[in-house]
Design an enzyme around this catalytic site. Structure first.
Site, PDB file in Angstrom:
ATOM      1  CG  ASN A   6      -1.961   1.045   1.208  1.00 26.74           C
ATOM      2  OD1 ASN A   6      -1.900   1.958   0.376  1.00 26.74           O
ATOM      3  ND2 ASN A   6      -2.925   0.945   2.100  1.00 26.74           N
ATOM      4  NE  ARG A  60      -6.331   1.213  -0.664  1.00 26.36           N
ATOM      5  CZ  ARG A  60      -6.455   2.333   0.025  1.00 26.36           C
ATOM      6  NH1 ARG A  60      -5.484   2.728   0.812  1.00 26.36           N
ATOM      7  NH2 ARG A  60      -7.542   3.040  -0.057  1.00 26.36           N
ATOM      8  CG  HIS A 148     -13.924   2.582   1.873  1.00 33.09           C
ATOM      9  ND1 HIS A 148     -14.744   3.533   2.408  1.00 33.09           N
ATOM     10  CD2 HIS A 148     -12.679   2.887   2.297  1.00 33.09           C
ATOM     11  CE1 HIS A 148     -14.035   4.395   3.119  1.00 33.09           C
ATOM     12  NE2 HIS A 148     -12.767   4.029   3.060  1.00 33.09           N
ATOM     13  NE  ARG A 206     -11.046  11.923   2.100  1.00 28.13           N
ATOM     14  CZ  ARG A 206     -10.990  10.590   2.147  1.00 28.13           C
ATOM     15  NH1 ARG A 206     -12.096   9.861   2.106  1.00 28.13           N
ATOM     16  NH2 ARG A 206      -9.837   9.988   2.239  1.00 28.13           N
ATOM     17  CD  GLU A 341      -9.499  -1.690   3.596  1.00 25.97           C
ATOM     18  OE1 GLU A 341      -9.065  -1.600   4.761  1.00 25.97           O
ATOM     19  OE2 GLU A 341      -9.893  -0.725   2.939  1.00 25.97           O
TER      20      GLU A 341
END
Ligand code: ADP
Length: 358
Positions: A6, A60, A148, A206, A341
């Site tokens: 990642n 990823r 996601h 956000r 993940e």
């Protein structure tokens, strides 16, 4: 052993998987764009994994655009397509590409795979993904993609393995980034994030959903770059309550912190209603992510907001973060499933590796 990468612009998170088992990990931060190959070497050394033990790497990748809708082997064509998606994810995709190039420099003969955060939502109907813009604007790739996806795919895999996958599942990935997904028979039909991960729920930094004309006003006042920083890095829980960490907000005890928490749960419930409408009903709710797995107060508020759908949770189980949260009267199952993940990426890449007989 498979290496899961990642890669961020200044960070690198590595996990090593043997089958479904995580066997080692390493995190490196404050690395420059040029430093990823060295950081990769340092990370492997830190984790005690020699290159000779790896059978490949899986990355990823945040944005796969309209075309990259499944985990795939990295080829020059795939690299070109990920590069073509850079305007869609200007902060993330370049860093993911740097990770791929760094591993290629280190181990040119080993296969690499890319797993896309957007891919799981490729099953959304056109009516859900299309912004009502003129054709020329839509041709720029301005549409909803959703993110996601790897986390949602992992939830579906875990629930399927337990023979518990319901027809209509509301999945809540609540972390620093937060989104909801409507999953029917294991497939995404709607999700709260859109063109970018800005839309939908109130998040750590956000805004979540905001009117395009309000965005234009900020851009007019501050310029596009600064407006982007405000919307993505200074808003959300931080902008309302002074911290992007739920734990700090619970402890703060200020009216602003309380309002930020209320905003988070209110909008989670509002958007959940939209997801349930897209599915035509609700059979189960599942929570994952740092907040979803750990914050009983937030879950309690969201679940009580969904009581009108027949959702009823057991307060004591919820307080203890147990994996089954519904009480006997609930018409809807409620679970916590830890986010997986990296394991999902590992399993998808290993399946390709086995299929190719590499
Ligand atoms: P990311 O989206 O970056 O992967 P995580 O899924 O790890 O993040 O979620 C991080 C957030 O989860 C933190 O900002 C914090 O608000 C929240 N969190 C983590 N642990 C707890 C906890 N024990 N109680 C409440 N909130 C928590």
């Amino acid at each position: 052993m498979l290496l899961i990468v990642n890669a961020g612009s200044s960070s690198l998170k590595l996990k090593m998987f043997d089958g479904a088992d995580e066997v080692a990990q390493a995190s490196l931060s404050e690395i420059g764009t040029d430093g990823h190959r060295i950081a990769l070497e340092q990370g492997l050394a830190k984790a005690g994994v020699p290159l000779s033990r790896l059978s490949g790497a899986a990355h990823r990748v945040v944005h796969g655009g309209a075309d990259l809708t499944a985990t795939c082997r990295v080829t020059p064509e795939v690299i070109a397509r990920i590069t073509a998606c850079v305007p869609l994810a200007p902060l993330h995709n370049p860093a993911n590409l740097v990770g791929i190039q760094a591993f290629a420099a280190l181990a040119p003969d080993l296969p690499q795979f890319a797993c896309f955060d957007t891919a799981f939502h490729a099953t959304n109907p056109d009516v859900a993904t299309t912004y009502a813009l003129p054709q020329a604007a839509r041709d720029l790739g301005l549409r909803r993609y959703g993110f996601h996806g790897t986390s949602y795919a992992a939830l579906v895999r875990v629930l399927s393995a337990r023979d518990q996958l319901p027809k209509r599942l509301l999945a809540c990935h609540l972390g620093n980034g937060a989104s909801l997904c409507a999953i029917v028979n294991g497939r995404s039909v709607a999700t709260t994030m859109g063109y970018s991960p800005l839309d939908g729920l109130t998040m750590g930094t956000r805004t979540g959903g905001i009117d395009g004309n309000a965005v234009l006003r900020l851009a007019e006042l501050h310029g596009v770059q600064r407006a982007g920083e405000i919307l993505n890095r200074e808003s959300g829980l931080l902008g309302l309550g002074g911290s992007n960490d739920l734990r700090a907000l619970h402890l703060a005890g200020t009216p602003e912190a309380a309002f930020a928490l209320q905003h988070f749960t209110y909008w989670a419930v509002r958007h959940a209603g939209s997801m349930v409408a897209a599915m035509g009903g609700l059979d189960a709710v599942v929570f994952t992510g740092g907040i979803g797995e750990n914050d009983s107060g937030i879950r309690k508020e969201i679940l009580s907001g969904l009581a009108f759908l027949g959702v009823s949770s057991d307060a004591a189980r919820n307080d203890r973060n147990e994996s089954v949260l519904h009480d006997p009267t609930s018409r809807v199952a409620i679970w916590i499933v830890p986010a997986e993940e990296e394991r999902q990426i590992a399993l998808e890449a290993q399946a390709l590796l086995a299929g190719e007989g590499v």
